[in-house]
Write a protein that holds these residues in place. Sequence first.
Motif, PDB file in Angstrom:
ATOM      1  N   GLN A  63       0.835  -1.198   0.000  1.00 55.52           N
ATOM      2  CA  GLN A  63       0.000   0.000   0.000  1.00 55.52           C
ATOM      3  C   GLN A  63       0.873   1.253   0.000  1.00 55.52           C
ATOM      4  O   GLN A  63       2.051   1.197   0.345  1.00 55.52           O
ATOM      5  CB  GLN A  63      -0.912   0.016   1.226  1.00 55.52           C
ATOM      6  CG  GLN A  63      -0.171  -0.034   2.548  1.00 55.52           C
ATOM      7  CD  GLN A  63      -1.099  -0.138   3.733  1.00 55.52           C
ATOM      8  OE1 GLN A  63      -2.303   0.081   3.606  1.00 55.52           O
ATOM      9  NE2 GLN A  63      -0.568  -0.472   4.904  1.00 55.52           N
ATOM     10  N   ASN A  64       0.266   2.352  -0.407  1.00 50.43           N
ATOM     11  CA  ASN A  64       0.977   3.630  -0.450  1.00 50.43           C
ATOM     12  C   ASN A  64       0.777   4.359   0.875  1.00 50.43           C
ATOM     13  O   ASN A  64      -0.030   5.285   0.981  1.00 50.43           O
ATOM     14  CB  ASN A  64       0.472   4.468  -1.633  1.00 50.43           C
ATOM     15  CG  ASN A  64       1.157   5.817  -1.728  1.00 50.43           C
ATOM     16  OD1 ASN A  64       2.217   6.042  -1.137  1.00 50.43           O
ATOM     17  ND2 ASN A  64       0.569   6.737  -2.481  1.00 50.43           N
ATOM     18  N   GLU A  65       1.510   3.900   1.900  1.00 46.34           N
ATOM     19  CA  GLU A  65       1.427   4.529   3.216  1.00 46.34           C
ATOM     20  C   GLU A  65       2.816   4.581   3.836  1.00 46.34           C
ATOM     21  O   GLU A  65       3.518   3.569   3.860  1.00 46.34           O
ATOM     22  CB  GLU A  65       0.494   3.783   4.156  1.00 46.34           C
ATOM     23  CG  GLU A  65       0.330   4.479   5.507  1.00 46.34           C
ATOM     24  CD  GLU A  65      -0.581   3.735   6.458  1.00 46.34           C
ATOM     25  OE1 GLU A  65      -1.256   4.400   7.263  1.00 46.34           O
ATOM     26  OE2 GLU A  65      -0.624   2.492   6.399  1.00 46.34           O
ATOM     27  N   VAL A  66       3.192   5.753   4.315  1.00 49.01           N
ATOM     28  CA  VAL A  66       4.493   5.946   4.954  1.00 49.01           C
ATOM     29  C   VAL A  66       4.297   6.717   6.254  1.00 49.01           C
ATOM     30  O   VAL A  66       3.221   7.262   6.521  1.00 49.01           O
ATOM     31  CB  VAL A  66       5.474   6.700   4.026  1.00 49.01           C
ATOM     32  CG1 VAL A  66       5.850   5.842   2.829  1.00 49.01           C
ATOM     33  CG2 VAL A  66       4.879   8.037   3.556  1.00 49.01           C
ATOM     34  N   TRP A  67       5.381   6.773   7.046  1.00 48.29           N
ATOM     35  CA  TRP A  67       5.324   7.402   8.362  1.00 48.29           C
ATOM     36  C   TRP A  67       6.469   8.390   8.508  1.00 48.29           C
ATOM     37  O   TRP A  67       7.555   8.161   8.014  1.00 48.29           O
ATOM     38  CB  TRP A  67       5.402   6.342   9.464  1.00 48.29           C
ATOM     39  CG  TRP A  67       4.244   5.391   9.450  1.00 48.29           C
ATOM     40  CD1 TRP A  67       4.064   4.315   8.601  1.00 48.29           C
ATOM     41  CD2 TRP A  67       3.087   5.423  10.290  1.00 48.29           C
ATOM     42  NE1 TRP A  67       2.874   3.687   8.865  1.00 48.29           N
ATOM     43  CE2 TRP A  67       2.250   4.350   9.914  1.00 48.29           C
ATOM     44  CE3 TRP A  67       2.688   6.259  11.332  1.00 48.29           C
ATOM     45  CZ2 TRP A  67       1.039   4.082  10.524  1.00 48.29           C
ATOM     46  CZ3 TRP A  67       1.471   5.992  11.956  1.00 48.29           C
ATOM     47  CH2 TRP A  67       0.656   4.919  11.553  1.00 48.29           C
ATOM     48  N   TRP A  68       6.209   9.490   9.235  1.00 52.11           N
ATOM     49  CA  TRP A  68       7.258  10.488   9.421  1.00 52.11           C
ATOM     50  C   TRP A  68       6.974  11.311  10.673  1.00 52.11           C
ATOM     51  O   TRP A  68       5.866  11.303  11.227  1.00 52.11           O
ATOM     52  CB  TRP A  68       7.369  11.396   8.205  1.00 52.11           C
ATOM     53  CG  TRP A  68       6.174  12.265   7.931  1.00 52.11           C
ATOM     54  CD1 TRP A  68       5.959  13.553   8.344  1.00 52.11           C
ATOM     55  CD2 TRP A  68       5.011  11.922   7.155  1.00 52.11           C
ATOM     56  NE1 TRP A  68       4.756  14.033   7.877  1.00 52.11           N
ATOM     57  CE2 TRP A  68       4.154  13.058   7.149  1.00 52.11           C
ATOM     58  CE3 TRP A  68       4.620  10.779   6.461  1.00 52.11           C
ATOM     59  CZ2 TRP A  68       2.932  13.058   6.471  1.00 52.11           C
ATOM     60  CZ3 TRP A  68       3.397  10.786   5.802  1.00 52.11           C
ATOM     61  CH2 TRP A  68       2.570  11.909   5.803  1.00 52.11           C
ATOM     62  N   SER A  69       8.005  12.019  11.113  1.00 52.52           N
ATOM     63  CA  SER A  69       7.880  12.952  12.228  1.00 52.52           C
ATOM     64  C   SER A  69       7.621  14.342  11.676  1.00 52.52           C
ATOM     65  O   SER A  69       8.158  14.711  10.628  1.00 52.52           O
ATOM     66  CB  SER A  69       9.159  12.955  13.071  1.00 52.52           C
ATOM     67  OG  SER A  69       9.163  14.039  13.983  1.00 52.52           O
ATOM     68  N   LYS A  70       6.825  15.106  12.385  1.00 51.06           N
ATOM     69  CA  LYS A  70       6.478  16.464  11.945  1.00 51.06           C
ATOM     70  C   LYS A  70       7.718  17.306  11.712  1.00 51.06           C
ATOM     71  O   LYS A  70       7.749  18.150  10.804  1.00 51.06           O
ATOM     72  CB  LYS A  70       5.577  17.111  12.988  1.00 51.06           C
ATOM     73  CG  LYS A  70       5.115  18.511  12.658  1.00 51.06           C
ATOM     74  CD  LYS A  70       4.235  19.063  13.769  1.00 51.06           C
ATOM     75  CE  LYS A  70       3.808  20.496  13.478  1.00 51.06           C
ATOM     76  NZ  LYS A  70       2.975  21.056  14.573  1.00 51.06           N
ATOM     77  N   SER A  71       8.756  17.086  12.536  1.00 54.17           N
ATOM     78  CA  SER A  71       9.978  17.891  12.425  1.00 54.17           C
ATOM     79  C   SER A  71      11.100  17.150  11.684  1.00 54.17           C
ATOM     80  O   SER A  71      12.227  17.625  11.657  1.00 54.17           O
ATOM     81  CB  SER A  71      10.477  18.274  13.825  1.00 54.17           C
ATOM     82  OG  SER A  71      10.727  17.110  14.603  1.00 54.17           O
ATOM     83  N   LEU A  75      11.740   6.817  14.650  1.00 51.99           N
ATOM     84  CA  LEU A  75      10.471   7.388  15.093  1.00 51.99           C
ATOM     85  C   LEU A  75      10.088   6.965  16.511  1.00 51.99           C
ATOM     86  O   LEU A  75       9.039   7.379  17.005  1.00 51.99           O
ATOM     87  CB  LEU A  75       9.347   6.971  14.125  1.00 51.99           C
ATOM     88  CG  LEU A  75       9.477   7.449  12.678  1.00 51.99           C
ATOM     89  CD1 LEU A  75       8.329   6.912  11.841  1.00 51.99           C
ATOM     90  CD2 LEU A  75       9.524   8.968  12.596  1.00 51.99           C
ATOM     91  N   ARG A  76      10.932   6.168  17.156  1.00 46.93           N
ATOM     92  CA  ARG A  76      10.551   5.624  18.465  1.00 46.93           C
ATOM     93  C   ARG A  76      10.349   6.699  19.517  1.00 46.93           C
ATOM     94  O   ARG A  76       9.494   6.573  20.382  1.00 46.93           O
ATOM     95  CB  ARG A  76      11.626   4.636  18.928  1.00 46.93           C
ATOM     96  CG  ARG A  76      11.336   3.236  18.416  1.00 46.93           C
ATOM     97  CD  ARG A  76      12.229   2.179  18.967  1.00 46.93           C
ATOM     98  NE  ARG A  76      12.166   1.010  18.087  1.00 46.93           N
ATOM     99  CZ  ARG A  76      13.190   0.272  17.754  1.00 46.93           C
ATOM    100  NH1 ARG A  76      14.375   0.573  18.220  1.00 46.93           N
ATOM    101  NH2 ARG A  76      13.039  -0.764  16.962  1.00 46.93           N
ATOM    102  N   GLU A 102       1.694  13.251  19.129  1.00 40.56           N
ATOM    103  CA  GLU A 102       1.124  14.400  18.412  1.00 40.56           C
ATOM    104  C   GLU A 102       1.987  14.867  17.245  1.00 40.56           C
ATOM    105  O   GLU A 102       1.528  15.625  16.384  1.00 40.56           O
ATOM    106  CB  GLU A 102       0.883  15.571  19.377  1.00 40.56           C
ATOM    107  CG  GLU A 102       2.136  16.094  20.061  1.00 40.56           C
ATOM    108  CD  GLU A 102       2.416  15.434  21.406  1.00 40.56           C
ATOM    109  OE1 GLU A 102       3.115  16.055  22.225  1.00 40.56           O
ATOM    110  OE2 GLU A 102       1.934  14.295  21.618  1.00 40.56           O
ATOM    111  N   ASN A 103       3.248  14.408  17.206  1.00 41.35           N
ATOM    112  CA  ASN A 103       4.156  14.787  16.118  1.00 41.35           C
ATOM    113  C   ASN A 103       4.326  13.685  15.077  1.00 41.35           C
ATOM    114  O   ASN A 103       5.036  13.878  14.088  1.00 41.35           O
ATOM    115  CB  ASN A 103       5.530  15.163  16.672  1.00 41.35           C
ATOM    116  CG  ASN A 103       5.486  16.431  17.502  1.00 41.35           C
ATOM    117  OD1 ASN A 103       4.680  17.319  17.242  1.00 41.35           O
ATOM    118  ND2 ASN A 103       6.358  16.523  18.501  1.00 41.35           N
ATOM    119  N   LEU A 104       3.686  12.530  15.309  1.00 41.13           N
ATOM    120  CA  LEU A 104       3.809  11.410  14.379  1.00 41.13           C
ATOM    121  C   LEU A 104       2.759  11.547  13.289  1.00 41.13           C
ATOM    122  O   LEU A 104       1.580  11.789  13.565  1.00 41.13           O
ATOM    123  CB  LEU A 104       3.629  10.094  15.131  1.00 41.13           C
ATOM    124  CG  LEU A 104       3.900   8.805  14.343  1.00 41.13           C
ATOM    125  CD1 LEU A 104       5.349   8.757  13.878  1.00 41.13           C
ATOM    126  CD2 LEU A 104       3.573   7.599  15.208  1.00 41.13           C
TER     127      LEU A 104
END
Length: 289
Positions: free
Chosen positions: A161-169, A182-183, A188-190
């Motif tokens: 699937q087209n899904e990724v994860w990142w931190s706001k900063s 990302l641990r 609230e920043n994920l």
Amino acid sequence: EGNWVPSPEAKSKSLWFRIGAIVLWAVAIGLEIFVIVKYLLPSKPVNTWLIIGLIVAIGVAALAGSFLWKKANHISPASEKNKVAFWVQNQLGVIITVIAFLPLIVLIFLDKDMDGKQKGILGGVAIAVAVAVGLLSADYHPVSQEQITRERNVVQELTGQNEVWWSKSGEKFHVCKNVGALRNTKPENLRSGTVEKAHEDGINELTKQWVSEARSPKQCNIPNADAKIEAILNGAVPGLSADEAKKTVDEGEAAEVTQAPASVPATNAPATSPAKKAPTHTRTPVPVG
């Protein structure tokens, strides 16, 4: 998957950012012309603090326009196929900064009604503001349609699937949320979403450590990760060549991937037919008379 292109919604959204950028750039250039016509060309004394205030205003308008333009480029990026057009679109903020400041700086130093000290102060301020705005206006990580295409293909091959994860900063996005990078991210920043959404949020690229993240049992632990990684890096994924895939990963990680075994080359020697069994001859007994 074929080459990615911005959706009509993305193009429409980016258009408003581009209009805002153009308006702000027009304000910056308009202020420059105002300063030149009103204060530098006429033969009269120049108010140093007034000119400094107007120089700062030019810089603020130019920089704000550049930020909006970069945002639009990350929502609806250009293609790399035309290198010149790609560079111009992504560095247009720098070009506008030069237009908004260079004539002003030249005329400050050529002004006959200012003494050397006043020229040095106003010229120095204008140069400092122009350099700062130019550096902040440059896009050091321009996004292209080709980049999004290869990142989407990598992610979808790995996860389905087209899904990724990142931190706001953060500066990079990842194929799952359990990666080490990302641990320590506060909930609230994920963020999560599509590859194109990550770029819209200002994230530069897919992490180049996605191979180790996909393999690690403590991170993504993707089923059949090795086979999927080999397929990606060997160019076996439709729409993603081996050369394009290797742009997304560190050379060291790519080198560690076990290459698919080479097929046994055919030989030119004639095929040998199975040995034929010699016929057995039976002797007919002769009757004794």
